[in-house]
Design an enzyme around this catalytic site. Structure first.
Site, PDB file in Angstrom:
ATOM      1  N   ASN A 196       5.195 -10.663   5.889  1.00  0.00           N
ATOM      2  CA  ASN A 196       6.388 -10.423   5.062  1.00  0.00           C
ATOM      3  C   ASN A 196       7.631 -10.720   5.906  1.00  0.00           C
ATOM      4  OD1 ASN A 196       8.416  -9.450   3.430  1.00  0.00           O
ATOM      5  ND2 ASN A 196       7.806  -7.286   3.575  1.00  0.00           N
TER       6      ASN A 196
ATOM      7  N   LYS B  94      10.654 -10.786   4.991  1.00  0.00           N
ATOM      8  CA  LYS B  94      11.861 -10.087   4.508  1.00  0.00           C
ATOM      9  C   LYS B  94      13.024 -11.093   4.406  1.00  0.00           C
ATOM     10  CE  LYS B  94       9.863  -5.923   6.267  1.00  0.00           C
ATOM     11  NZ  LYS B  94      10.026  -4.543   6.685  1.00  0.00           N
TER      12      LYS B  94
ATOM     13  N   HIS C 177       8.006  -3.035  -2.848  1.00  0.00           N
ATOM     14  CA  HIS C 177       8.218  -2.724  -1.424  1.00  0.00           C
ATOM     15  C   HIS C 177       9.250  -1.590  -1.300  1.00  0.00           C
ATOM     16  CE1 HIS C 177       9.272  -3.063   2.767  1.00  0.00           C
ATOM     17  NE2 HIS C 177       8.174  -3.762   2.950  1.00  0.00           N
TER      18      HIS C 177
ATOM     19  N   GLU D 163       1.959   1.473   2.847  1.00  0.00           N
ATOM     20  CA  GLU D 163       3.015   1.336   3.843  1.00  0.00           C
ATOM     21  C   GLU D 163       3.824   2.627   3.898  1.00  0.00           C
ATOM     22  OE1 GLU D 163       3.957  -3.127   4.621  1.00  0.00           O
ATOM     23  OE2 GLU D 163       5.378  -2.318   3.204  1.00  0.00           O
TER      24      GLU D 163
HETATM   25  P1  PGA Z   1       6.987  -3.964   9.775  1.00  0.00           P
HETATM   26  O1  PGA Z   1       7.217  -4.196   8.212  1.00  0.00           O
HETATM   27  O2  PGA Z   1       5.680  -4.615  10.131  1.00  0.00           O
HETATM   28  O3  PGA Z   1       8.147  -4.646  10.428  1.00  0.00           O
HETATM   29  O4  PGA Z   1       6.940  -2.500  10.008  1.00  0.00           O
HETATM   30  C1  PGA Z   1       6.155  -4.074   7.308  1.00  0.00           C
HETATM   31  C2  PGA Z   1       6.689  -4.151   5.910  1.00  0.00           C
HETATM   32  O5  PGA Z   1       7.754  -3.580   5.631  1.00  0.00           O
HETATM   33  O6  PGA Z   1       6.068  -4.795   5.043  1.00  0.00           O
END
Ligand code: PGA
Length: 240
Positions: A8, A10, A89, A163
């Site tokens: 992901n 983002k 999310h 998550e």
């Molecule tokens: P992270 O993010 O691996 O940077 O903790 C995971 C996510 O939010 O999908």
């Protein structure tokens, strides 16, 4: 069983030049037969990316077409060759104000369009502080609402990403859940959905194996680490 690794990105990186550089490095990562890897870049890069990995989007609207300024429909994504869509999310729930009702509509729309849904659920820190039983109840509540528009037989087609919000690397004081804690929650989620459940929240090259070697955990959803080719390589290796 094939383990999933879904990156992901983002809202990163900031330019197409950086995207091309990143994809060049990522594409050099060897992928074993028993692992399935997808990357989820921001919408604007999706039609421009040439990569060996499967593509996913980070969101999609619940309607097919019409007067919804600024939105992207699931069939637009499907027509571009996108296979997965991340929905619900916690960053969208927190920063954009997405509700379970909206997420339920998005899930339905994405399934109708033939996308594979990755539904993110997870409790905030205050809930985990109350204990595992309270956290399970919270997540169960999210699942019931988010999956409420699907026929029971379709629920198992949704890939759930557990998550915990406090474990996401950009949260203050974030630390990953323990593989035991994640597995316990995932077992409880599977009782409801009967489908695949993956773990996300500060997964990196060093800790991925601990999560992925557990039979209950069907894969990982790394965020920050998916933007670092060396970290992503180690996660894929751990999944193989
Ligand atoms: P992270 O993010 O691996 O940077 O903790 C995971 C996510 O939010 O999908």
């Amino acid at each position: 069983m094939q383990k999933l690794t879904i990156g992901n990105w983002k809202m990163n990186p900031g330019s197409l030049v950086e995207v091309k550089k990143l994809v060049q490095s990522l594409d050099k990562v060897k992928v074993g037969k028993n692992v399935s890897v997808a990357i989820c870049p921001p919408f604007v890069y999706l039609p421009l990316l040439k990569t060996k990995f499967t593509l996913g989007a980070q969101d999609a609207f619940g309607e097919e077409k019409g007067a919804y300024t600024g939105e992207i429909s699931p069939s637009m994504l499907k027509n571009l060759g996108v296979e997965y869509v991340i929905l619900g999310h916690s960053e969208r729930r927190i920063h954009i104000g997405e509700t379970d009702e909206l997420i339920a509509k998005k899930i339905k729309g994405a399934m109708v369009a033939g996308l594979k849904v990755i539904l993110c659920v997870g409790e905030p820190l205050a809930m985990r502080k109350k204990g595992m039983a309270a956290s399970k109840k919270y997540v169960e509540g999210q699942l019931k609402k988010d999956l409420s528009l699907l026929k029971p037989k379709d629920r198992s087609k949704v890939i759930v990403a557990y998550e915990p919000i406090w474990a996401i690397s950009t949260m203050p004081g974030a630390k990953p859940d323990s593989p035991e804690g994640a597995a316990e929650m995932i077992v409880s989620i599977k009782k409801i959905t009967k489908g695949k459940v993956i773990y996300g929240g500060s997964v990196n090259g060093a800790n991925a194996r601990g999560f992925l070697e557990r039979k209950e955990i069907d894969g990982a959803l790394p965020g920050g680490a998916s933007l670092k080719p060396e970290e992503f390589r180690k996660i894929i290796e751990a999944a193989s």
